[in-house]
Design a protein around this motif. Structure first.
Motif, PDB file in Angstrom:
ATOM      1  N   LEU A  12       0.821  -1.203   0.000  1.00  0.00           N
ATOM      2  CA  LEU A  12       0.000   0.000   0.000  1.00  0.00           C
ATOM      3  C   LEU A  12       0.864   1.266   0.000  1.00  0.00           C
ATOM      4  O   LEU A  12       0.349   2.362  -0.237  1.00  0.00           O
ATOM      5  CB  LEU A  12      -0.936   0.005   1.210  1.00  0.00           C
ATOM      6  N   PHE A  13       2.162   1.116   0.291  1.00  0.00           N
ATOM      7  CA  PHE A  13       3.068   2.267   0.222  1.00  0.00           C
ATOM      8  C   PHE A  13       3.010   2.892  -1.170  1.00  0.00           C
ATOM      9  O   PHE A  13       3.055   4.122  -1.317  1.00  0.00           O
ATOM     10  CB  PHE A  13       4.516   1.840   0.491  1.00  0.00           C
ATOM     11  N   LEU A  14       2.953   2.036  -2.200  1.00  0.00           N
ATOM     12  CA  LEU A  14       2.937   2.541  -3.570  1.00  0.00           C
ATOM     13  C   LEU A  14       1.659   3.328  -3.849  1.00  0.00           C
ATOM     14  O   LEU A  14       1.685   4.358  -4.526  1.00  0.00           O
ATOM     15  CB  LEU A  14       3.076   1.385  -4.561  1.00  0.00           C
ATOM     16  N   ALA A  15       0.532   2.835  -3.341  1.00  0.00           N
ATOM     17  CA  ALA A  15      -0.721   3.559  -3.521  1.00  0.00           C
ATOM     18  C   ALA A  15      -0.657   4.912  -2.826  1.00  0.00           C
ATOM     19  O   ALA A  15      -1.070   5.939  -3.386  1.00  0.00           O
ATOM     20  CB  ALA A  15      -1.891   2.735  -2.985  1.00  0.00           C
ATOM     21  N   GLY A  16      -0.133   4.938  -1.612  1.00  0.00           N
ATOM     22  CA  GLY A  16       0.011   6.196  -0.890  1.00  0.00           C
ATOM     23  C   GLY A  16       0.976   7.139  -1.583  1.00  0.00           C
ATOM     24  O   GLY A  16       0.735   8.349  -1.675  1.00  0.00           O
ATOM     25  N   ALA A  17       2.093   6.599  -2.099  1.00  0.00           N
ATOM     26  CA  ALA A  17       3.069   7.421  -2.808  1.00  0.00           C
ATOM     27  C   ALA A  17       2.473   7.987  -4.090  1.00  0.00           C
ATOM     28  O   ALA A  17       2.748   9.137  -4.467  1.00  0.00           O
ATOM     29  CB  ALA A  17       4.312   6.594  -3.119  1.00  0.00           C
ATOM     30  N   ASP A  18       1.640   7.200  -4.773  1.00  0.00           N
ATOM     31  CA  ASP A  18       0.995   7.672  -5.999  1.00  0.00           C
ATOM     32  C   ASP A  18       0.070   8.844  -5.705  1.00  0.00           C
ATOM     33  O   ASP A  18       0.020   9.820  -6.475  1.00  0.00           O
ATOM     34  CB  ASP A  18       0.221   6.519  -6.644  1.00  0.00           C
ATOM     35  N   MET A  19      -0.653   8.769  -4.608  1.00  0.00           N
ATOM     36  CA  MET A  19      -1.546   9.868  -4.232  1.00  0.00           C
ATOM     37  C   MET A  19      -0.758  11.136  -3.901  1.00  0.00           C
ATOM     38  O   MET A  19      -1.219  12.255  -4.143  1.00  0.00           O
ATOM     39  CB  MET A  19      -2.403   9.460  -3.037  1.00  0.00           C
ATOM     40  N   ALA A  20       0.420  10.953  -3.343  1.00  0.00           N
ATOM     41  CA  ALA A  20       1.227  12.107  -2.924  1.00  0.00           C
ATOM     42  C   ALA A  20       2.060  12.686  -4.062  1.00  0.00           C
ATOM     43  O   ALA A  20       2.475  13.847  -3.991  1.00  0.00           O
ATOM     44  CB  ALA A  20       2.148  11.702  -1.775  1.00  0.00           C
ATOM     45  N   PHE A  21       2.306  11.899  -5.110  1.00  0.00           N
ATOM     46  CA  PHE A  21       3.165  12.341  -6.221  1.00  0.00           C
ATOM     47  C   PHE A  21       2.332  13.131  -7.223  1.00  0.00           C
ATOM     48  O   PHE A  21       1.540  12.582  -7.981  1.00  0.00           O
ATOM     49  CB  PHE A  21       3.794  11.118  -6.895  1.00  0.00           C
ATOM     50  N   ARG A  22       2.504  14.446  -7.269  1.00  0.00           N
ATOM     51  CA  ARG A  22       1.646  15.307  -8.069  1.00  0.00           C
ATOM     52  C   ARG A  22       2.031  15.404  -9.554  1.00  0.00           C
ATOM     53  O   ARG A  22       1.148  15.637 -10.389  1.00  0.00           O
ATOM     54  CB  ARG A  22       1.632  16.726  -7.482  1.00  0.00           C
ATOM     55  N   PRO A  23       3.297  15.238  -9.961  1.00  0.00           N
ATOM     56  CA  PRO A  23       3.622  15.362 -11.389  1.00  0.00           C
ATOM     57  C   PRO A  23       2.939  14.335 -12.284  1.00  0.00           C
ATOM     58  O   PRO A  23       2.862  14.531 -13.504  1.00  0.00           O
ATOM     59  CB  PRO A  23       5.145  15.183 -11.414  1.00  0.00           C
ATOM     60  N   GLY A  24       2.458  13.227 -11.741  1.00  0.00           N
ATOM     61  CA  GLY A  24       1.819  12.192 -12.552  1.00  0.00           C
ATOM     62  C   GLY A  24       1.707  10.903 -11.759  1.00  0.00           C
ATOM     63  O   GLY A  24       1.811  10.891 -10.534  1.00  0.00           O
ATOM     64  N   ALA A  25       1.505   9.806 -12.481  1.00  0.00           N
ATOM     65  CA  ALA A  25       1.393   8.502 -11.835  1.00  0.00           C
ATOM     66  C   ALA A  25       2.765   8.020 -11.384  1.00  0.00           C
ATOM     67  O   ALA A  25       3.750   8.129 -12.119  1.00  0.00           O
ATOM     68  CB  ALA A  25       0.768   7.489 -12.786  1.00  0.00           C
ATOM     69  N   ILE A  26       2.841   7.490 -10.187  1.00  0.00           N
ATOM     70  CA  ILE A  26       4.109   7.000  -9.656  1.00  0.00           C
ATOM     71  C   ILE A  26       4.612   5.824 -10.484  1.00  0.00           C
ATOM     72  O   ILE A  26       5.827   5.613 -10.608  1.00  0.00           O
ATOM     73  CB  ILE A  26       3.957   6.607  -8.169  1.00  0.00           C
ATOM     74  N   TYR A  27       3.698   5.078 -11.091  1.00  0.00           N
ATOM     75  CA  TYR A  27       4.094   3.895 -11.862  1.00  0.00           C
ATOM     76  C   TYR A  27       4.848   4.288 -13.140  1.00  0.00           C
ATOM     77  O   TYR A  27       5.661   3.513 -13.642  1.00  0.00           O
ATOM     78  CB  TYR A  27       2.862   3.061 -12.199  1.00  0.00           C
ATOM     79  N   ALA A  28       4.577   5.490 -13.658  1.00  0.00           N
ATOM     80  CA  ALA A  28       5.304   5.967 -14.835  1.00  0.00           C
ATOM     81  C   ALA A  28       6.751   6.277 -14.505  1.00  0.00           C
ATOM     82  O   ALA A  28       7.608   6.309 -15.399  1.00  0.00           O
ATOM     83  CB  ALA A  28       4.617   7.202 -15.412  1.00  0.00           C
ATOM     84  N   ALA A  29       7.037   6.500 -13.221  1.00  0.00           N
ATOM     85  CA  ALA A  29       8.407   6.803 -12.799  1.00  0.00           C
ATOM     86  C   ALA A  29       9.206   5.548 -12.497  1.00  0.00           C
ATOM     87  O   ALA A  29      10.390   5.626 -12.167  1.00  0.00           O
ATOM     88  CB  ALA A  29       8.371   7.710 -11.564  1.00  0.00           C
ATOM     89  N   MET A  30       8.576   4.375 -12.598  1.00  0.00           N
ATOM     90  CA  MET A  30       9.281   3.126 -12.339  1.00  0.00           C
ATOM     91  C   MET A  30      10.307   2.859 -13.431  1.00  0.00           C
ATOM     92  O   MET A  30      10.036   3.061 -14.617  1.00  0.00           O
ATOM     93  CB  MET A  30       8.290   1.953 -12.248  1.00  0.00           C
TER      94      MET A  30
END
Length: 343
Positions: free
Chosen positions: A271-289
């Protein structure tokens, strides 16, 4: 948030170590409190370790990933989340070495932990799918994060139903150890335990914020990649409660709690990833993988699969009085860290 940008490197390292020590000490305290609460609430130690103990000891790691994403450091956020799962699986092999009777996975037979391991593999595979999927968003949140949270909740429902109405049972042997039960407690005792548990959780949360801030500074000043710092430094430090609680549980004979704390905590950590995605404003956190993150996730899936094989096979003794799964987990983890450091 504490601004450490102007601090000397020695002070930053000292603060990082101090936050790590606070996590270690608090993790020890919360372990005993959670074990007692498991007895007085009647939840059962495997479920309690997965839901409440696993979640609370992961608070520092959760705050580290979310704060890193909010601060524009998605690399650190992802690496800390997945790296924590990898190192906690490694810690289970350490707990196996501490338990001197037989292989830990042989003595701690539990259907709930098997279900948790299967759930973890599913949750680990999802970010790899989201990485290749269209990077759309709903109210600034990638749909994958909603799916990830829903999958966790559904999986926990399956685990709890499996405990209440088991269709499979682990075979008892002379070495099988059931977790020691506890006597009932008064309302006042329960209230005291919950207060103590909450205070410990708050300390872990604050320490996680300090770990994130100092971890970013260490990465910037040393030139180490955020992937390496997240997967090794911050992940190891924020995962210390899992190591301490599992080793302490093994020494008390609460073997199912030891294994459930690690595997259940790992599922929660997704769930850390879900929380990080909500906090990451430039876009989806998964695109930064990156490919390095994909490697870390793949290695963690491999380690979890090997652990499940060990839980199913239940080898009594192996190399160095630990099971084959612990040996393989140790080798895989060390090899992965070398690859991240040199790649």
């Amino acid at each position: 948030m504490l601004n450490v940008a102007q601090w000397p490197m020695e002070a930053i390292v000292l603060l990082f170590a101090g936050a790590g020590a606070a996590i270690a000490v608090t993790g020890t305290r919360i372990s005993g409190t959670a074990d007692r609460l498991a007895d007085v609430t009647g939840w059962g130690e495997a479920i309690f370790g997965a839901v409440l103990l696993g979640g609370s000891t992961s608070l520092s790691g959760l705050v580290t990933s979310v704060a890193a994403a909010a601060g524009g450091h998605p690399d650190l956020a992802i690496s800390n989340a997945i790296g924590g799962i990898a190192v906690q699986t490694f810690f289970l092999a350490v707990a196996d070495a501490v338990y001197r009777g037989v292989n830990l996975e042989h003595a701690a037979a539990s259907l709930e932990n098997l279900l948790q391991g299967a759930l973890l593999i599913v949750l680990l595979a999802l970010p790899l799918v989201f990485r290749s999927a269209p990077q759309s968003s709903i109210a600034g949140v990638h749909p994958g994060s909603i799916i990830l949270a829903a999958a966790y909740l559904f999986g926990m429902r399956v685990v709890m139903r499996g405990r209440r109405q088991p269709m499979w049972r682990a075979r008892r042997t002379e070495e099988t150890r059931e977790d020691p039960g506890g006597a009932g407690a008064t309302s006042r005792t329960k209230r005291r335990l919950w207060i103590e548990f909450s205070v410990c959780a708050a300390v872990l949360l604050l320490a996680g914020m300090l770990i994130m801030r100092t971890g970013v500074e260490i990465s910037e000043r040393t030139g180490l990649s955020e992937t390496f710092v997240g997967a090794l430094l911050t992940a190891v430090v924020t995962s210390l409660p899992e190591l301490i609680t599992s080793v302490a549980a093994v020494r008390r004979g609460a073997l199912t709690l030891a294994v459930g704390n690690i595997i259940g905590g790992n599922s929660f950590d997704m769930l850390f990833l879900a929380g990080a995605d909500m906090a990451f404003r430039p876009g989806a956190i998964y695109a930064a993988m990156t490919s390095r993150h994909a490697l870390l996730i793949s290695v963690t899936i491999l380690m979890t699969g090997v652990l499940l094989l060990g839980l199913l096979r239940r080898e009594k003794r192996g190399i160095g009085n630990i099971g084959f799964e612990s040996v393989l987990v140790l080798v895989i983890y060390v090899a992965a860290m070398i690859m991240l450091a040199t790649g």
